[in-house]
Design an enzyme around this catalytic site. Structure first.
Site, PDB file in Angstrom:
ATOM      1  N   ARG A 298      24.572  -6.099   0.457  1.00  0.00           N
ATOM      2  CA  ARG A 298      23.180  -5.707   0.689  1.00  0.00           C
ATOM      3  C   ARG A 298      22.297  -6.129  -0.473  1.00  0.00           C
ATOM      4  NH1 ARG A 298      23.110   0.537   2.605  1.00  0.00           N
ATOM      5  NH2 ARG A 298      21.476   0.544   1.037  1.00  0.00           N
TER       6      ARG A 298
ATOM      7  N   ARG B 128      18.478   3.946  -7.494  1.00  0.00           N
ATOM      8  CA  ARG B 128      18.695   4.798  -6.322  1.00  0.00           C
ATOM      9  C   ARG B 128      19.472   6.066  -6.694  1.00  0.00           C
ATOM     10  NH1 ARG B 128      21.399   0.357  -3.347  1.00  0.00           N
ATOM     11  NH2 ARG B 128      21.998   1.788  -1.706  1.00  0.00           N
TER      12      ARG B 128
ATOM     13  N   ARG C 204      15.386  12.755   2.779  1.00  0.00           N
ATOM     14  CA  ARG C 204      15.756  12.261   1.462  1.00  0.00           C
ATOM     15  C   ARG C 204      14.897  12.865   0.366  1.00  0.00           C
ATOM     16  NH1 ARG C 204      18.366   7.324   2.562  1.00  0.00           N
ATOM     17  NH2 ARG C 204      19.173   6.211   0.777  1.00  0.00           N
TER      18      ARG C 204
ATOM     19  N   LYS D  60      29.051   8.192   2.831  1.00  0.00           N
ATOM     20  CA  LYS D  60      28.187   8.863   3.815  1.00  0.00           C
ATOM     21  C   LYS D  60      28.075   8.072   5.108  1.00  0.00           C
ATOM     22  CE  LYS D  60      23.855   8.648   2.558  1.00  0.00           C
ATOM     23  NZ  LYS D  60      23.082   7.855   3.505  1.00  0.00           N
TER      24      LYS D  60
ATOM     25  N   ARG E 232      30.892  -2.868  -2.107  1.00  0.00           N
ATOM     26  CA  ARG E 232      30.542  -2.678  -0.685  1.00  0.00           C
ATOM     27  C   ARG E 232      30.006  -3.964  -0.064  1.00  0.00           C
ATOM     28  NH1 ARG E 232      26.660   2.177   0.872  1.00  0.00           N
ATOM     29  NH2 ARG E 232      25.098   1.112  -0.405  1.00  0.00           N
TER      30      ARG E 232
HETATM   31  P1  AMP Z   1      20.399   3.783   2.944  1.00  0.00           P
HETATM   32  O1  AMP Z   1      20.998   2.790   3.884  1.00  0.00           O
HETATM   33  O2  AMP Z   1      20.405   5.194   3.513  1.00  0.00           O
HETATM   34  O3  AMP Z   1      21.005   3.721   1.575  1.00  0.00           O
HETATM   35  O4  AMP Z   1      18.847   3.384   2.780  1.00  0.00           O
HETATM   36  C1  AMP Z   1      18.467   2.163   2.221  1.00  0.00           C
HETATM   37  C2  AMP Z   1      17.044   2.250   1.691  1.00  0.00           C
HETATM   38  O5  AMP Z   1      16.135   2.541   2.762  1.00  0.00           O
HETATM   39  C3  AMP Z   1      16.799   3.349   0.676  1.00  0.00           C
HETATM   40  O6  AMP Z   1      17.177   2.983  -0.640  1.00  0.00           O
HETATM   41  C4  AMP Z   1      15.296   3.550   0.808  1.00  0.00           C
HETATM   42  O7  AMP Z   1      14.581   2.509   0.178  1.00  0.00           O
HETATM   43  C5  AMP Z   1      15.092   3.384   2.302  1.00  0.00           C
HETATM   44  N1  AMP Z   1      15.218   4.677   3.019  1.00  0.00           N
HETATM   45  C6  AMP Z   1      16.192   5.028   3.906  1.00  0.00           C
HETATM   46  N2  AMP Z   1      16.006   6.276   4.353  1.00  0.00           N
HETATM   47  C7  AMP Z   1      14.881   6.733   3.740  1.00  0.00           C
HETATM   48  C8  AMP Z   1      14.169   7.962   3.776  1.00  0.00           C
HETATM   49  N3  AMP Z   1      14.580   8.996   4.530  1.00  0.00           N
HETATM   50  N4  AMP Z   1      13.055   8.063   3.015  1.00  0.00           N
HETATM   51  C9  AMP Z   1      12.615   7.040   2.250  1.00  0.00           C
HETATM   52  N5  AMP Z   1      13.243   5.873   2.159  1.00  0.00           N
HETATM   53  C10 AMP Z   1      14.368   5.703   2.894  1.00  0.00           C
END
Ligand code: AMP
Length: 227
Positions: free
Chosen positions: A170, A181, A101, A26, A138
């Site tokens: 990460r 997740r 999300r 993504k 990753r």
């Molecule tokens: P990502 O980089 O999109 O995988 O986001 C990393 C982490 O940020 C996620 O596992 C959540 O803890 C938090 N996060 C990112 N976007 C959201 C969202 N729209 N709502 C809630 N938590 C978020």
């Protein structure tokens, strides 16, 4: 990637959502699409990681949630996204990566921008065993967020080709957090994806395969909507 001419302008904006489980590709595809259509790539994960780096109180709270594989509250996320979409660079459109999300966030977004002001939501579909393998290999730049992998590293180990930052794993890419997740994605995000389907705004794209052919499939689906 096939060359097409669609570029966002304030008169003909391009407003896209990219869904996909963690590891579906993504983030990588979102960067490519945002460049392709000339819109800002708005990644809520990147925005939260920036807050963590700044070391604010909010950043500390967000880090604890993210490291545990949880979700930041819908209310806070709506505040973050409303502020971001009000910035001038979003006038010709945007590409949202990681938001909405949850079904609540999906409804909040539609209430914020209007249903007619979302052109398309794309869902990158990749089987779970493939995403688990992708996530564990990753690596990301801790400065600019560029994405690499063990099999596709930066040209000098582990220095970002784009900005010279340090390329790391990460904190939330540990196996436990990843499993949590993925479960949260099925519970919380799949209903949001389905909701866009009921609005007639969703296209599902097979995310398995080489990056360029997945990008080409995404561009074809988006051009069919906004071209
Ligand atoms: P990502 O980089 O999109 O995988 O986001 C990393 C982490 O940020 C996620 O596992 C959540 O803890 C938090 N996060 C990112 N976007 C959201 C969202 N729209 N709502 C809630 N938590 C978020």
């Amino acid at each position: 990637m096939e060359a097409t001419n669609v570029r966002a302008t304030p008169e003909e904006p391009v407003r896209l959502l990219v869904f996909g489980r963690q590891g579906a590709g993504k983030g990588t595809q979102a960067v490519r699409l945002a460049e392709r259509y000339g819109v800002p790539h708005i990644s809520t994960g990147d925005m939260l990681r920036a807050a963590v780096k700044e070391g604010t109180e909010f950043g500390r709270q967000a880090k604890a949630i993210m490291d545990a594989g949880g979700l930041v509250s819908d209310e806070i996320m709506l505040g973050i996204i409303s502020e971001r979409l009000a910035l001038p660079d979003a006038a010709a459109g945007w590409l949202l990566d990681g938001f909405p999300r949850t079904e609540q966030q999906a409804k909040d977004l539609v209430a914020l921008v209007g249903e007619g002001n979302i052109d398309l939501a794309v869902d990158l579909e990749v089987p779970e065993d493939v995403v688990v393998e992708r996530i564990s290999s990753r690596r990301v730049c801790s400065t600019c967020g560029a994405i690499y992998s063990v099999g596709s590293p930066p040209s000098q180990p582990w220095v970002c080709d784009k900005c010279g930052g340090e390329v790391v794993q990460r904190d939330d890419d540990t196996e436990d957090a990843v499993r949590k997740r993925l479960a949260l994605y099925s519970e919380q995000t799949v209903p949001a994806v389905r909701w866009f389907d009921t609005l007639g705004l969703l296209v599902t794209i097979d995310g398995v395969g080489d990056l360029d052919s997945v990008t080409a499939d995404l561009v074809a689906a988006i051009d069919a909507r906004v071209g």
